[in-house]
Scaffold this motif. Structure first.
Motif, PDB file in Angstrom:
ATOM      1  N   ALA A 188       0.815  -1.215   0.000  1.00 18.87           N
ATOM      2  CA  ALA A 188       0.000   0.000   0.000  1.00 18.87           C
ATOM      3  C   ALA A 188       0.847   1.262   0.000  1.00 18.87           C
ATOM      4  O   ALA A 188       0.379   2.323  -0.420  1.00 18.87           O
ATOM      5  CB  ALA A 188      -0.946  -0.008   1.196  1.00 18.87           C
TER       6      ALA A 188
ATOM      7  N   LEU B 273       1.019   3.825  -2.892  1.00 19.05           N
ATOM      8  CA  LEU B 273      -0.002   4.847  -3.092  1.00 19.05           C
ATOM      9  C   LEU B 273       0.421   6.198  -2.520  1.00 19.05           C
ATOM     10  O   LEU B 273       0.138   7.248  -3.100  1.00 19.05           O
ATOM     11  CB  LEU B 273      -1.317   4.387  -2.449  1.00 19.05           C
ATOM     12  CG  LEU B 273      -2.492   5.346  -2.475  1.00 19.05           C
ATOM     13  CD1 LEU B 273      -2.876   5.676  -3.912  1.00 19.05           C
ATOM     14  CD2 LEU B 273      -3.677   4.726  -1.735  1.00 19.05           C
TER      15      LEU B 273
ATOM     16  N   CYS C 238       0.059  10.313  -3.966  1.00 21.51           N
ATOM     17  CA  CYS C 238      -0.844  11.245  -3.285  1.00 21.51           C
ATOM     18  C   CYS C 238      -0.102  12.488  -2.831  1.00 21.51           C
ATOM     19  O   CYS C 238      -0.583  13.612  -3.008  1.00 21.51           O
ATOM     20  CB  CYS C 238      -1.510  10.571  -2.094  1.00 21.51           C
ATOM     21  SG  CYS C 238      -2.616   9.228  -2.543  1.00 21.51           S
TER      22      CYS C 238
ATOM     23  N   THR D 111      -5.437   7.738  -8.005  1.00 21.32           N
ATOM     24  CA  THR D 111      -6.795   7.188  -8.023  1.00 21.32           C
ATOM     25  C   THR D 111      -6.814   5.798  -8.657  1.00 21.32           C
ATOM     26  O   THR D 111      -7.471   4.884  -8.144  1.00 21.32           O
ATOM     27  CB  THR D 111      -7.753   8.146  -8.759  1.00 21.32           C
ATOM     28  OG1 THR D 111      -7.708   9.424  -8.095  1.00 21.32           O
ATOM     29  CG2 THR D 111      -9.172   7.630  -8.751  1.00 21.32           C
TER      30      THR D 111
ATOM     31  N   ALA E 292      -5.174   3.405  -6.159  1.00 22.26           N
ATOM     32  CA  ALA E 292      -6.093   3.105  -5.051  1.00 22.26           C
ATOM     33  C   ALA E 292      -7.182   2.136  -5.493  1.00 22.26           C
ATOM     34  O   ALA E 292      -7.547   1.220  -4.750  1.00 22.26           O
ATOM     35  CB  ALA E 292      -6.711   4.390  -4.517  1.00 22.26           C
TER      36      ALA E 292
ATOM     37  N   VAL F 104      -3.842   5.472   3.027  1.00 25.60           N
ATOM     38  CA  VAL F 104      -5.288   5.751   2.998  1.00 25.60           C
ATOM     39  C   VAL F 104      -5.556   7.194   3.407  1.00 25.60           C
ATOM     40  O   VAL F 104      -6.353   7.893   2.778  1.00 25.60           O
ATOM     41  CB  VAL F 104      -6.061   4.755   3.897  1.00 25.60           C
ATOM     42  CG1 VAL F 104      -7.504   5.164   4.045  1.00 25.60           C
ATOM     43  CG2 VAL F 104      -5.968   3.347   3.333  1.00 25.60           C
TER      44      VAL F 104
ATOM     45  N   PHE G 146      -4.439   9.495   0.607  1.00 25.82           N
ATOM     46  CA  PHE G 146      -5.399   9.418  -0.499  1.00 25.82           C
ATOM     47  C   PHE G 146      -6.646  10.245  -0.197  1.00 25.82           C
ATOM     48  O   PHE G 146      -7.148  10.961  -1.071  1.00 25.82           O
ATOM     49  CB  PHE G 146      -5.776   7.958  -0.774  1.00 25.82           C
ATOM     50  CG  PHE G 146      -6.765   7.793  -1.873  1.00 25.82           C
ATOM     51  CD1 PHE G 146      -6.392   7.985  -3.189  1.00 25.82           C
ATOM     52  CD2 PHE G 146      -8.070   7.452  -1.601  1.00 25.82           C
ATOM     53  CE1 PHE G 146      -7.310   7.839  -4.219  1.00 25.82           C
ATOM     54  CE2 PHE G 146      -8.999   7.306  -2.613  1.00 25.82           C
ATOM     55  CZ  PHE G 146      -8.617   7.501  -3.935  1.00 25.82           C
TER      56      PHE G 146
ATOM     57  N   SER H 250     -14.705   9.075  -4.407  1.00 27.87           N
ATOM     58  CA  SER H 250     -13.444   8.671  -3.780  1.00 27.87           C
ATOM     59  C   SER H 250     -13.336   9.167  -2.340  1.00 27.87           C
ATOM     60  O   SER H 250     -12.794   8.476  -1.486  1.00 27.87           O
ATOM     61  CB  SER H 250     -12.255   9.174  -4.597  1.00 27.87           C
ATOM     62  OG  SER H 250     -12.246   8.574  -5.874  1.00 27.87           O
TER      63      SER H 250
ATOM     64  N   ALA I 180     -12.968   6.558   0.623  1.00 28.16           N
ATOM     65  CA  ALA I 180     -11.814   6.677   1.522  1.00 28.16           C
ATOM     66  C   ALA I 180     -12.261   6.853   2.975  1.00 28.16           C
ATOM     67  O   ALA I 180     -11.652   6.295   3.887  1.00 28.16           O
ATOM     68  CB  ALA I 180     -10.923   7.844   1.096  1.00 28.16           C
TER      69      ALA I 180
END
Length: 138
Positions: free
Chosen positions: A20, A23, A27, A50, A53, A79, A82, A101, A105
């Motif tokens: 993860a 990501l 961001c 995006t 994710a 997370v 994002f 989104s 999220a």
């Protein structure tokens, strides 16, 4: 780098949640470009983040296959980053994708981050965190 780590059987099950982190930089670059007023850079990193994710959301059953380990904490910062990117996109009137989104999220991130924080604190207090993470004990 992400595609190379996704080769079959190349990543141990216990380490999958750490993917993860791919990501977060996207961001942060998007947030940085937005704050500097560079629209093109913002849009590029917004769409990369995006798409990443969305891919991770589809991969989430594979990523968190085992019972909880301290590595799951690697999910929290990406997370949150994002969500912040999506809030900026929403403030820039980016439409339904940004609005959806933000809600996804929030729905995913709020219980995930709260639950992981609770679980980490609970295992830290009981002394299990050091055993599960392989940390040295004083």
């Amino acid at each position: 780098g992400l595609l190379l780590t996704l080769k079959p059987k190349s990543l141990p099950v216990a380490m999958r949640p750490s993917l993860a982190i791919f990501l977060a930089p996207n961001c942060l670059f998007g947030i940085g470009f937005a704050l500097l007023g560079h629209d093109f850079g913002f849009y590029v990193f917004y769409w990369i983040a995006t798409a990443t994710a969305a891919l991770f959301l589809l991969m989430s059953p594979w990523m968190v296959k085992r019972p909880w380990t301290p590595v799951w904490s690697a999910l929290t910062f990406p997370v949150a980053a994002f969500l912040q990117l999506q809030v900026i996109a929403l403030s820039r009137d980016m439409g339904m994708v940004a609005e959806l989104s933000v809600y996804v999220a929030l729905v995913v991130g709020t219980p995930l981050i709260t639950g992981l924080a609770y679980k980490s604190i609970l295992t830290w207090v009981t002394g299990e965190l050091a055993k599960k993470s392989g940390a040295a004990r004083a």
